[in-house]
Write a protein that holds these residues in place. Structure first.
Motif, PDB file in Angstrom:
ATOM      1  N   SER A  57      92.028  44.492  82.402  1.00 11.28           N
ATOM      2  CA  SER A  57      91.463  43.146  82.260  1.00 11.28           C
ATOM      3  C   SER A  57      90.411  43.100  81.151  1.00 11.28           C
ATOM      4  O   SER A  57      90.257  42.081  80.476  1.00 11.28           O
ATOM      5  CB  SER A  57      90.893  42.632  83.583  1.00 11.28           C
ATOM      6  N   ARG A  58      89.703  44.206  80.934  1.00 13.08           N
ATOM      7  CA  ARG A  58      88.733  44.257  79.828  1.00 13.08           C
ATOM      8  C   ARG A  58      89.463  44.176  78.491  1.00 13.08           C
ATOM      9  O   ARG A  58      89.015  43.490  77.565  1.00 13.08           O
ATOM     10  CB  ARG A  58      87.902  45.539  79.900  1.00 13.08           C
ATOM     11  N   ILE A  59      90.605  44.836  78.383  1.00 12.95           N
ATOM     12  CA  ILE A  59      91.394  44.777  77.155  1.00 12.95           C
ATOM     13  C   ILE A  59      91.899  43.355  76.948  1.00 12.95           C
ATOM     14  O   ILE A  59      91.861  42.826  75.837  1.00 12.95           O
ATOM     15  CB  ILE A  59      92.571  45.783  77.199  1.00 12.95           C
ATOM     16  N   ALA A  60      92.351  42.714  78.012  1.00 12.87           N
ATOM     17  CA  ALA A  60      92.822  41.328  77.918  1.00 12.87           C
ATOM     18  C   ALA A  60      91.707  40.420  77.412  1.00 12.87           C
ATOM     19  O   ALA A  60      91.938  39.541  76.574  1.00 12.87           O
ATOM     20  CB  ALA A  60      93.339  40.852  79.264  1.00 12.87           C
ATOM     21  N   LYS A  61      90.485  40.636  77.907  1.00 17.16           N
ATOM     22  CA  LYS A  61      89.349  39.829  77.451  1.00 17.16           C
ATOM     23  C   LYS A  61      89.053  40.097  75.982  1.00 17.16           C
ATOM     24  O   LYS A  61      88.772  39.170  75.216  1.00 17.16           O
ATOM     25  CB  LYS A  61      88.118  40.114  78.307  1.00 17.16           C
ATOM     26  N   MET A  62      89.096  41.361  75.577  1.00 12.05           N
ATOM     27  CA  MET A  62      88.875  41.693  74.163  1.00 12.05           C
ATOM     28  C   MET A  62      89.910  40.988  73.288  1.00 12.05           C
ATOM     29  O   MET A  62      89.565  40.413  72.257  1.00 12.05           O
ATOM     30  CB  MET A  62      88.964  43.203  73.941  1.00 12.05           C
ATOM     31  N   GLU A  63      91.166  41.041  73.727  1.00  8.95           N
ATOM     32  CA  GLU A  63      92.240  40.432  72.952  1.00  8.95           C
ATOM     33  C   GLU A  63      92.190  38.912  73.005  1.00  8.95           C
ATOM     34  O   GLU A  63      92.828  38.248  72.206  1.00  8.95           O
ATOM     35  CB  GLU A  63      93.597  40.947  73.434  1.00  8.95           C
ATOM     36  N   GLY A  64      91.416  38.388  73.924  1.00  6.74           N
ATOM     37  CA  GLY A  64      91.215  36.948  73.997  1.00  6.74           C
ATOM     38  C   GLY A  64      90.020  36.489  73.183  1.00  6.74           C
ATOM     39  O   GLY A  64      89.695  35.311  73.158  1.00  6.74           O
ATOM     40  N   ILE A  66      86.825  37.474  73.576  1.00  7.57           N
ATOM     41  CA  ILE A  66      85.608  37.331  74.370  1.00  7.57           C
ATOM     42  C   ILE A  66      84.561  38.340  73.925  1.00  7.57           C
ATOM     43  O   ILE A  66      84.686  39.528  74.157  1.00  7.57           O
ATOM     44  CB  ILE A  66      85.889  37.526  75.881  1.00  7.57           C
ATOM     45  N   ASN A  67      83.545  37.913  73.225  1.00  7.31           N
ATOM     46  CA  ASN A  67      82.340  38.676  72.885  1.00  7.31           C
ATOM     47  C   ASN A  67      82.566  40.195  72.816  1.00  7.31           C
ATOM     48  O   ASN A  67      82.143  40.933  73.687  1.00  7.31           O
ATOM     49  CB  ASN A  67      81.267  38.340  73.921  1.00  7.31           C
ATOM     50  N   VAL A  68      83.200  40.633  71.762  1.00  4.59           N
ATOM     51  CA  VAL A  68      83.548  42.038  71.601  1.00  4.59           C
ATOM     52  C   VAL A  68      82.511  42.736  70.726  1.00  4.59           C
ATOM     53  O   VAL A  68      82.222  42.290  69.622  1.00  4.59           O
ATOM     54  CB  VAL A  68      84.947  42.185  70.955  1.00  4.59           C
ATOM     55  N   SER A  69      81.963  43.846  71.216  1.00  2.00           N
ATOM     56  CA  SER A  69      80.967  44.593  70.441  1.00  2.00           C
ATOM     57  C   SER A  69      81.645  45.446  69.373  1.00  2.00           C
ATOM     58  O   SER A  69      82.828  45.779  69.481  1.00  2.00           O
ATOM     59  CB  SER A  69      80.142  45.495  71.366  1.00  2.00           C
ATOM     60  N   VAL A  70      80.889  45.808  68.369  1.00  2.00           N
ATOM     61  CA  VAL A  70      81.410  46.680  67.316  1.00  2.00           C
ATOM     62  C   VAL A  70      81.792  48.031  67.910  1.00  2.00           C
ATOM     63  O   VAL A  70      82.828  48.610  67.553  1.00  2.00           O
ATOM     64  CB  VAL A  70      80.399  46.842  66.162  1.00  2.00           C
ATOM     65  N   ASP A  71      81.001  48.525  68.850  1.00  2.00           N
ATOM     66  CA  ASP A  71      81.327  49.798  69.498  1.00  2.00           C
ATOM     67  C   ASP A  71      82.678  49.719  70.210  1.00  2.00           C
ATOM     68  O   ASP A  71      83.498  50.616  70.104  1.00  2.00           O
ATOM     69  CB  ASP A  71      80.238  50.190  70.500  1.00  2.00           C
ATOM     70  N   ALA A  72      82.917  48.608  70.912  1.00  2.00           N
ATOM     71  CA  ALA A  72      84.202  48.436  71.607  1.00  2.00           C
ATOM     72  C   ALA A  72      85.345  48.351  70.597  1.00  2.00           C
ATOM     73  O   ALA A  72      86.424  48.900  70.831  1.00  2.00           O
ATOM     74  CB  ALA A  72      84.171  47.188  72.483  1.00  2.00           C
ATOM     75  N   LEU A  73      85.112  47.691  69.476  1.00  2.00           N
ATOM     76  CA  LEU A  73      86.143  47.610  68.434  1.00  2.00           C
ATOM     77  C   LEU A  73      86.457  48.992  67.864  1.00  2.00           C
ATOM     78  O   LEU A  73      87.620  49.324  67.619  1.00  2.00           O
ATOM     79  CB  LEU A  73      85.705  46.672  67.312  1.00  2.00           C
ATOM     80  N   LYS A  74      85.426  49.812  67.677  1.00  2.00           N
ATOM     81  CA  LYS A  74      85.641  51.183  67.189  1.00  2.00           C
ATOM     82  C   LYS A  74      86.482  51.977  68.183  1.00  2.00           C
ATOM     83  O   LYS A  74      87.399  52.698  67.795  1.00  2.00           O
ATOM     84  CB  LYS A  74      84.303  51.902  66.977  1.00  2.00           C
ATOM     85  N   ARG A  75      86.161  51.864  69.467  1.00  2.00           N
ATOM     86  CA  ARG A  75      86.897  52.589  70.498  1.00  2.00           C
ATOM     87  C   ARG A  75      88.341  52.090  70.597  1.00  2.00           C
ATOM     88  O   ARG A  75      89.261  52.877  70.783  1.00  2.00           O
ATOM     89  CB  ARG A  75      86.177  52.456  71.839  1.00  2.00           C
ATOM     90  N   TYR A  76      88.536  50.788  70.447  1.00  2.00           N
ATOM     91  CA  TYR A  76      89.883  50.211  70.471  1.00  2.00           C
ATOM     92  C   TYR A  76      90.689  50.753  69.294  1.00  2.00           C
ATOM     93  O   TYR A  76      91.842  51.149  69.455  1.00  2.00           O
ATOM     94  CB  TYR A  76      89.794  48.680  70.397  1.00  2.00           C
ATOM     95  N   ALA A  77      90.077  50.778  68.120  1.00  2.00           N
ATOM     96  CA  ALA A  77      90.753  51.305  66.929  1.00  2.00           C
ATOM     97  C   ALA A  77      91.159  52.755  67.149  1.00  2.00           C
ATOM     98  O   ALA A  77      92.291  53.150  66.843  1.00  2.00           O
ATOM     99  CB  ALA A  77      89.853  51.167  65.704  1.00  2.00           C
ATOM    100  N   GLU A  78      90.259  53.545  67.677  1.00  2.00           N
ATOM    101  CA  GLU A  78      90.564  54.949  67.949  1.00  2.00           C
ATOM    102  C   GLU A  78      91.716  55.076  68.952  1.00  2.00           C
ATOM    103  O   GLU A  78      92.631  55.876  68.760  1.00  2.00           O
ATOM    104  CB  GLU A  78      89.325  55.662  68.488  1.00  2.00           C
ATOM    105  N   ALA A  79      91.689  54.252  69.988  1.00  2.00           N
ATOM    106  CA  ALA A  79      92.726  54.306  71.022  1.00  2.00           C
ATOM    107  C   ALA A  79      94.102  53.944  70.468  1.00  2.00           C
ATOM    108  O   ALA A  79      95.117  54.472  70.917  1.00  2.00           O
ATOM    109  CB  ALA A  79      92.369  53.379  72.184  1.00  2.00           C
ATOM    110  N   THR A  80      94.131  53.052  69.474  1.00  2.00           N
ATOM    111  CA  THR A  80      95.413  52.609  68.908  1.00  2.00           C
ATOM    112  C   THR A  80      95.781  53.358  67.627  1.00  2.00           C
ATOM    113  O   THR A  80      96.784  53.035  66.994  1.00  2.00           O
ATOM    114  CB  THR A  80      95.394  51.096  68.621  1.00  2.00           C
TER     115      THR A  80
END
Length: 92
Positions: A57-64, A66-80
């Motif tokens: 659900s956190r990923i769904a919110k990010m993809e929607g 919803i207030n995504v931090s730069v740190d979360a974007l970095k972690r998402y990039a690494e994960a993908t």
């Protein structure tokens, strides 16, 4: 499965959609980039969540958008398996 780019191309033919899309462009740009990275990696939201150690659900919110931090974007990039690039471009 319908490709996001194909759907967007179809929707962009609708002037009302284009107006709303442009009003929300910054949020859609981030959301679209996240979805594209995940899709190109052949991953589900659950796959990305598992690698990031967060809930789906956190990923769904990010993809929607919803207030995504730069740190979360970095972690998402690494994960993908992608890189994060942020730019500030002149308006207009």
């Amino acid at each position: 499965m319908t490709d996001f780019a194909d759907l967007k191309k179809q929707w962009m033919k609708d002037p009302d959609f284009v107006a709303e899309y442009e009003a929300l462009a910054p949020e859609f740009a981030v959301a679209g980039a996240l979805i594209k990275a995940r899709t190109l990696a052949g991953m589900t939201q659950a796959d990305v969540a598992e690698k990031m150690k967060v809930t789906q659900s956190r990923i769904a919110k990010m993809e929607g958008g919803i207030n995504v931090s730069v740190d979360a974007l970095k972690r998402y990039a690494e994960a993908t398996g992608t890189t994060l690039n942020i730019s500030l471009d002149p308006m207009g």
